[in-house]
Design a protein around this motif. Structure first.
Motif, PDB file in Angstrom:
ATOM      1  N   ASP A 287      -2.506  12.439  -4.812  1.00  0.00           N
ATOM      2  CA  ASP A 287      -1.988  11.945  -6.090  1.00  0.00           C
ATOM      3  C   ASP A 287      -1.087  10.724  -5.919  1.00  0.00           C
ATOM      4  O   ASP A 287       0.003  10.635  -6.500  1.00  0.00           O
ATOM      5  CB  ASP A 287      -1.211  13.047  -6.829  1.00  0.00           C
ATOM      6  N   GLY A 288      -1.541   9.808  -5.081  1.00  0.00           N
ATOM      7  CA  GLY A 288      -0.848   8.531  -4.941  1.00  0.00           C
ATOM      8  C   GLY A 288       0.333   8.532  -3.997  1.00  0.00           C
ATOM      9  O   GLY A 288       1.144   7.586  -4.024  1.00  0.00           O
ATOM     10  N   GLU A 289       0.439   9.533  -3.085  1.00  0.00           N
ATOM     11  CA  GLU A 289       1.543   9.522  -2.124  1.00  0.00           C
ATOM     12  C   GLU A 289       1.340   8.459  -1.056  1.00  0.00           C
ATOM     13  O   GLU A 289       2.290   8.044  -0.396  1.00  0.00           O
ATOM     14  CB  GLU A 289       1.710  10.895  -1.481  1.00  0.00           C
ATOM     15  N   PHE A 290       0.086   8.036  -0.859  1.00  0.00           N
ATOM     16  CA  PHE A 290      -0.229   6.931   0.041  1.00  0.00           C
ATOM     17  C   PHE A 290      -0.909   5.825  -0.757  1.00  0.00           C
ATOM     18  O   PHE A 290      -1.526   6.078  -1.796  1.00  0.00           O
ATOM     19  CB  PHE A 290      -1.177   7.378   1.164  1.00  0.00           C
ATOM     20  N   LYS A 291      -0.803   4.605  -0.234  1.00  0.00           N
ATOM     21  CA  LYS A 291      -1.446   3.468  -0.888  1.00  0.00           C
ATOM     22  C   LYS A 291      -1.834   2.442   0.170  1.00  0.00           C
ATOM     23  O   LYS A 291      -1.017   2.082   1.016  1.00  0.00           O
ATOM     24  CB  LYS A 291      -0.506   2.817  -1.900  1.00  0.00           C
ATOM     25  N   LEU A 292      -3.093   2.000   0.147  1.00  0.00           N
ATOM     26  CA  LEU A 292      -3.521   0.916   1.025  1.00  0.00           C
ATOM     27  C   LEU A 292      -2.952  -0.393   0.494  1.00  0.00           C
ATOM     28  O   LEU A 292      -3.399  -0.907  -0.532  1.00  0.00           O
ATOM     29  CB  LEU A 292      -5.053   0.844   1.090  1.00  0.00           C
ATOM     30  N   ASP A 293      -1.961  -0.920   1.209  1.00  0.00           N
ATOM     31  CA  ASP A 293      -1.310  -2.152   0.769  1.00  0.00           C
ATOM     32  C   ASP A 293      -2.078  -3.382   1.237  1.00  0.00           C
ATOM     33  O   ASP A 293      -2.245  -4.339   0.485  1.00  0.00           O
ATOM     34  CB  ASP A 293       0.128  -2.198   1.287  1.00  0.00           C
ATOM     35  N   ALA A 294      -2.556  -3.359   2.488  1.00  0.00           N
ATOM     36  CA  ALA A 294      -3.267  -4.543   2.992  1.00  0.00           C
ATOM     37  C   ALA A 294      -4.017  -4.229   4.270  1.00  0.00           C
ATOM     38  O   ALA A 294      -3.610  -3.376   5.059  1.00  0.00           O
ATOM     39  CB  ALA A 294      -2.287  -5.685   3.237  1.00  0.00           C
ATOM     40  N   ILE A 295      -5.117  -4.933   4.446  1.00  0.00           N
ATOM     41  CA  ILE A 295      -5.793  -5.020   5.741  1.00  0.00           C
ATOM     42  C   ILE A 295      -5.537  -6.422   6.266  1.00  0.00           C
ATOM     43  O   ILE A 295      -5.860  -7.421   5.602  1.00  0.00           O
ATOM     44  CB  ILE A 295      -7.301  -4.762   5.618  1.00  0.00           C
ATOM     45  N   VAL A 296      -4.909  -6.490   7.431  1.00  0.00           N
ATOM     46  CA  VAL A 296      -4.514  -7.778   8.023  1.00  0.00           C
ATOM     47  C   VAL A 296      -5.280  -7.958   9.326  1.00  0.00           C
ATOM     48  O   VAL A 296      -5.245  -7.090  10.202  1.00  0.00           O
ATOM     49  CB  VAL A 296      -2.994  -7.811   8.294  1.00  0.00           C
ATOM     50  N   THR A 297      -5.977  -9.072   9.459  1.00  0.00           N
ATOM     51  CA  THR A 297      -6.729  -9.361  10.676  1.00  0.00           C
ATOM     52  C   THR A 297      -5.999 -10.411  11.500  1.00  0.00           C
ATOM     53  O   THR A 297      -5.654 -11.483  11.002  1.00  0.00           O
ATOM     54  CB  THR A 297      -8.146  -9.871  10.349  1.00  0.00           C
ATOM     55  N   VAL A 298      -5.746 -10.080  12.766  1.00  0.00           N
ATOM     56  CA  VAL A 298      -5.099 -11.002  13.696  1.00  0.00           C
ATOM     57  C   VAL A 298      -6.180 -11.679  14.530  1.00  0.00           C
ATOM     58  O   VAL A 298      -7.009 -11.006  15.149  1.00  0.00           O
ATOM     59  CB  VAL A 298      -4.098 -10.266  14.611  1.00  0.00           C
TER      60      VAL A 298
ATOM     61  N   LYS B 196      -7.374  -4.727  -2.783  1.00  0.00           N
ATOM     62  CA  LYS B 196      -8.450  -4.252  -3.659  1.00  0.00           C
ATOM     63  C   LYS B 196      -9.724  -3.971  -2.855  1.00  0.00           C
ATOM     64  O   LYS B 196     -10.772  -3.655  -3.418  1.00  0.00           O
ATOM     65  CB  LYS B 196      -8.758  -5.295  -4.741  1.00  0.00           C
ATOM     66  N   LEU B 197      -9.626  -4.077  -1.529  1.00  0.00           N
ATOM     67  CA  LEU B 197     -10.804  -3.887  -0.684  1.00  0.00           C
ATOM     68  C   LEU B 197     -11.217  -2.419  -0.634  1.00  0.00           C
ATOM     69  O   LEU B 197     -10.380  -1.521  -0.630  1.00  0.00           O
ATOM     70  CB  LEU B 197     -10.517  -4.373   0.743  1.00  0.00           C
ATOM     71  N   PHE B 198     -12.527  -2.207  -0.581  1.00  0.00           N
ATOM     72  CA  PHE B 198     -13.121  -0.897  -0.311  1.00  0.00           C
ATOM     73  C   PHE B 198     -12.697   0.176  -1.314  1.00  0.00           C
ATOM     74  O   PHE B 198     -12.472   1.326  -0.952  1.00  0.00           O
ATOM     75  CB  PHE B 198     -12.783  -0.448   1.121  1.00  0.00           C
ATOM     76  N   ASN B 199     -12.605  -0.206  -2.568  1.00  0.00           N
ATOM     77  CA  ASN B 199     -12.341   0.779  -3.615  1.00  0.00           C
ATOM     78  C   ASN B 199     -13.588   1.592  -3.946  1.00  0.00           C
ATOM     79  O   ASN B 199     -13.497   2.732  -4.394  1.00  0.00           O
ATOM     80  CB  ASN B 199     -11.840   0.079  -4.886  1.00  0.00           C
ATOM     81  N   ASP B 200     -14.750   0.993  -3.716  1.00  0.00           N
ATOM     82  CA  ASP B 200     -16.018   1.615  -4.087  1.00  0.00           C
ATOM     83  C   ASP B 200     -16.664   2.246  -2.852  1.00  0.00           C
ATOM     84  O   ASP B 200     -17.072   1.525  -1.934  1.00  0.00           O
ATOM     85  CB  ASP B 200     -16.952   0.567  -4.690  1.00  0.00           C
ATOM     86  N   PRO B 201     -16.794   3.571  -2.772  1.00  0.00           N
ATOM     87  CA  PRO B 201     -17.410   4.217  -1.604  1.00  0.00           C
ATOM     88  C   PRO B 201     -18.839   3.763  -1.343  1.00  0.00           C
ATOM     89  O   PRO B 201     -19.326   3.865  -0.221  1.00  0.00           O
ATOM     90  CB  PRO B 201     -17.372   5.713  -1.965  1.00  0.00           C
ATOM     91  N   GLU B 202     -19.513   3.252  -2.374  1.00  0.00           N
ATOM     92  CA  GLU B 202     -20.894   2.786  -2.183  1.00  0.00           C
ATOM     93  C   GLU B 202     -20.960   1.602  -1.224  1.00  0.00           C
ATOM     94  O   GLU B 202     -22.004   1.347  -0.615  1.00  0.00           O
ATOM     95  CB  GLU B 202     -21.503   2.384  -3.531  1.00  0.00           C
TER      96      GLU B 202
END
Length: 363
Positions: A115-126, A201-207
């Protein structure tokens, strides 16, 4: 309270751990940040460096890639971190050949399940600007890491010319022309304000997962180099963490060379960075590092070995006994414990020769 998660990905030796640690000194006082790190092999090298920092906690997932082979373990580890530490933020550092799509989908699932205790904030590529063109040509994963990300951090650009940097940027723009690209400030890293609060907003859709090829296990081969301590007996039962037959032993060599900083530097300088991409582990030297003459006490000078694409960094292994979680007896039995990573099919031949020159063996 929602716990934001920042995922750091990037190819072997890109500098992910260093960048994460560079963020810590400028965080607000009392800010609790935890690191969940996926390591190749069973040698916890970058994690030992991280444990010497101001991170609230460091958790490791070893011996495989948590985006495929160890899929599912990340969710369990995140829940444990939440319940034990209640951090302000979690950094996830993937293995060098990991593609973060499956990790992102697991985090999205965790968002819903908690119920929203975690949130994907960013994927950062080095991106390692010095070597990106080379490994981009041979690694589909490296190209995918740069393609599916919220932010690209360009590291080690100060080691190349402006012309070479322009070529790297051209390649990155071809792979991903919309994502922001920021040059790192050496070991100073980047401003956390540029990394935090991106609200991915990445990978919101499991498809999406169906259309992405996550098969990358064959790109990198990992081997372990081991050399028993001269203080050990001639034949020692194995006390390492990997699985053997019950009577597995390591045989020590009497004619092995004396391990010094100069010898280790010389031997790694001969390794072809086109085939050997990363070496990390621990070594017991017979004299202190030239850059840390007052560190440790004779006769053992324990160091962390970090080698990536031709660049060697040796760091004193501070708080070695407590941090590594090993007994003094275990440590005395290993003068050298290195994880070697590189091109599948080539790395074993090269690593075997390197091990022989160290008076060590492949295990």
């Amino acid at each position: 309270m929602t716990i934001p998660i920042t995922v750091f990905t990037g190819f072997l030796g890109a500098g992910k751990t260093t960048l994460i640690l560079s963020l810590l000194p400028v965080l607000p006082k009392g800010y609790k940040a935890c690191l969940l790190k996926n390591e190749f092999g069973d040698v916890q090298v970058d994690s030992q460096l991280a444990k010497q920092s101001s991170l609230t906690a460091v958790s490791e997932i070893l011996n495989g890639c948590m985006c495929c082979v160890l899929v599912g373990q990340m969710k369990t580890a995140l829940l444990e971190i939440k319940n034990k530490f209640r951090p302000d933020r979690v950094f996830i550092e993937t293995s060098g050949s990991a593609f973060p799509a499956t990790l992102a989908f697991q985090i999205r699932e965790l968002e819903r399940e908690t119920d929203g205790e975690f949130k994907l904030d960013a994927i950062v590529t080095v991106v390692d600007a010095e070597n990106f063109i080379g490994y981009e040509d041979t690694s589909p994963t490296a190209r995918m890491q740069a393609s599916y990300t919220d932010l690209i951090l360009i590291n080690k650009w100060e080691h190349i010319s402006e012309r070479q940097l322009d070529i790297v940027l051209d390649h990155l723009h071809t792979l991903n022309d919309l994502t922001p690209k920021i040059k790192c400030n050496g070991r100073g890293g980047v401003d956390p304000n540029l990394v935090f609060g991106l609200d991915s907003k990445l990978f919101n859709d499991p498809e999406q997962l169906v259309h992405i090829d996550c098969n990358h296990n064959d790109e990198v081969q990992t081997l372990t180099i081991w050399r028993g301590s001269s203080k050990s007996s001639q034949l020692q039962p194995c006390s390492c963490d990997h699985i053997h037959a019950p009577l597995h032993t390591h045989t020590l060599q009497e004619d092995r060379p004396v391990l010094t900083e100069a010898l280790l530097t010389l031997l790694v300088s001969t390794l072809p960075k086109e085939s050997v991409w990363r070496i990390k582990g621990f070594a017991q030297l017979t004299s202190p590092l030239s850059s840390f003459p007052d560190f440790s006490e004779p006769p053992c000078f324990s160091v962390i070995v970090n080698w990536a694409f031709g660049r060697l960094e040796l760091t004193p292994h501070l708080f070695a006994e407590n941090a590594a979680g090993e007994s003094s007896e275990q440590k005395q039995r290993a003068d050298v414990l290195l994880t070697v990573m590189g091109e599948r099919g080539e790395i074993k031949r090269i690593a075997s020769k390197f091990a022989r020159e160290l008076g060590a063996e492949i295990r």
